[in-house]
Scaffold this active site. Structure first.
Site, mmCIF file in Angstrom:
data_model
loop_
_atom_site.group_PDB
_atom_site.id
_atom_site.type_symbol
_atom_site.label_atom_id
_atom_site.label_comp_id
_atom_site.label_asym_id
_atom_site.label_seq_id
_atom_site.Cartn_x
_atom_site.Cartn_y
_atom_site.Cartn_z
ATOM 1 N N SER A 129 39.133 147.955 79.158
ATOM 2 C CA SER A 129 40.524 148.362 78.975
ATOM 3 C C SER A 129 40.715 149.681 79.690
ATOM 4 O O SER A 129 39.733 150.395 79.964
ATOM 5 C CB SER A 129 40.834 148.537 77.475
ATOM 6 O OG SER A 129 42.104 149.143 77.280
ATOM 7 N N TYR A 136 38.719 151.292 68.863
ATOM 8 C CA TYR A 136 38.824 150.432 70.040
ATOM 9 C C TYR A 136 38.418 151.202 71.290
ATOM 10 O O TYR A 136 37.623 150.724 72.100
ATOM 11 C CB TYR A 136 40.262 149.931 70.147
ATOM 12 C CG TYR A 136 40.558 149.057 71.333
ATOM 13 C CD1 TYR A 136 40.079 147.751 71.400
ATOM 14 C CD2 TYR A 136 41.371 149.504 72.375
ATOM 15 C CE1 TYR A 136 40.374 146.930 72.482
ATOM 16 C CE2 TYR A 136 41.673 148.697 73.456
ATOM 17 C CZ TYR A 136 41.177 147.412 73.502
ATOM 18 O OH TYR A 136 41.473 146.605 74.582
#
Length: 262
Positions: free
Chosen positions: A139, A152
Site C-alpha cells: 500500500s 495496517y
C-alpha cells in the site's frame, strides 16, 4: 517478461484487486490459481474468467501451519508456479488509543505473517527451479502513515523490509520481487476494514469510492509485473505522499492531518 502462459497464484482473489487481476490475467492466457477464504466467491470468479486454466485453492492466511501443505497442493495443479501474487489482507479504520491490541495482532497475523509464511513455504521451490517472481501488494501506507490505519501501516511497512531483503538475498537464484503500492482503488477495502473492537466497518469512504477503477489498477499492476519493477506506486495524487515523505516529511505530516481522510 510476459505473463502469457505463466502459472500465477493469486491470494485474496475472491474480490477487489485480486478478482480484477484474475480477469485481466485470464484474458492474457495465464494459468491461474485463485486463493482466499470464501470458496463460493472464488468459484464465481473462476467461472467469470471463462478459462479452463483457472483453479481454486481456498485457505486462510492466518493459518500459518498450513502454508507448506497449501504450497504442495498449489504445485499439483499445473506442475509449477512462476509468480505468487501476495494480495490477501485486511485494512483498518480506528484510532490507536481506542484500538484493542487483538486488532493489532490480527492485522500483523494476516497482512504480514501470513504473507511471509506462504512466501517462505514457496521459496525453496523457486530456489530449486532457479526462477520465480514474488509480487506483493502492500500500500502507499507501506511508505508513509495516515491516521486511523496504525496497525495496517505497521504491517505494510514490515512487508517492505522483508521483501527488500528477500530480493537481495535471492538475486543469485534469479528470484524477482515486485512491491505494488496502491493508493485509493474502488474496492471493498474500507467496508471490510477492522474497527477498534475488531468488527468490520461495513461502510465505504469517499476517498475509496472516488479512487481508481479496479480494472484500470489491475492493468497498470500487470504492466509493472511484466517490467519487473522493484516498486510501483499506483493511484492518483495521493502517490505524491511517497515523495513528500522522502524529501519534505514535515510537509507531508501537516498535509495528511489537514486532509482528514478516513
Amino acid at each position: 517478461m510476459n505473463v502469457t502462459g505463466k502459472v500465477i497464484w493469486i491470494t485474496g482473489a475472491s474480490s477487489g484487486i485480486g478478482e480484477a487481476l484474475a480477469y485481466a490475467l485470464a484474458s492474457k492466457k495465464a494459468k491461474l490459481i485463485l486463493s482466499g477464504r470464501n470458496l463460493e466467491a472464488l468459484e464465481q470468479v473462476r467461472e467469470k474468467c471463462n478459462s479452463a486454466d483457472v483453479v481454486v485453492l481456498p485457505f486462510d492466511l492466518s493459518h500459518f501451519d498450513a502454508s507448506k501443505s497449501t504450497v504442495s497442493k498449489a504445485l499439483q495443479f499445473f506442475g509449477s508456479i512462476d509468480i505468487l501474487i501476495n494480495n490477501g489482507g485486511i485494512s483498518q479504520r480506528s484510532l490507536i488509543a481506542e484500538t484493542d491490541f487483538e486488532v493489532d495482532k490480527k492485522l500483523i497475523a494476516v497482512d504480514y505473517l501470513g504473507t511471509v509464511a506462504l512466501t517462505k513455504a514457496l521459496l525453496p521451490y523457486f530456489i530449486q527451479q532457479k526462477k520465480g517472481h514474488f509480487v506483493t501488494v502492500t500500500s502507499l501506507m507501506g511508505k508513509f502513515g495516515s491516521p486511523y490505519r496504525s496497525g495496517y501501516c505497521g504491517a505494510k511497512h514490515a512487508l517492505h523490509g522483508f521483501f527488500d531483503v528477500l530480493r537481495m538475498e535471492h538475486e543469485k537464484d534469479n528470484i524477482k520481487v515486485t512491491l505494488i503500492c496502491p493508493g485509493f482503488v474502488q474496492t471493498n477495502v474500507a467496508i471490510n476494514a477492522l474497527t477498534a473492537n475488531g468488527e468490520t466497518q461495513k461502510s465505504n469512504d469517499e476517498a475509496t469510492q472516488n479512487g481508481m477503477p479496479v480494472d484500470v489498477f489491475a492493468s497498470k499492476m500487470i504492466k509493472a509485473i511484466e517490467a519487473n519493477k522493484f516498486e510501483a506506486y499506483i493511484g492518483g495524487k495521493e502517490v505524491l505522499g511517497v515523495y513528500l515523505k522522502r524529501f519534505f516529511p514535515k510537509m507531508l505530516h501537516y498535509f495528511v492531518l489537514e486532509s482528514k481522510v478516513r
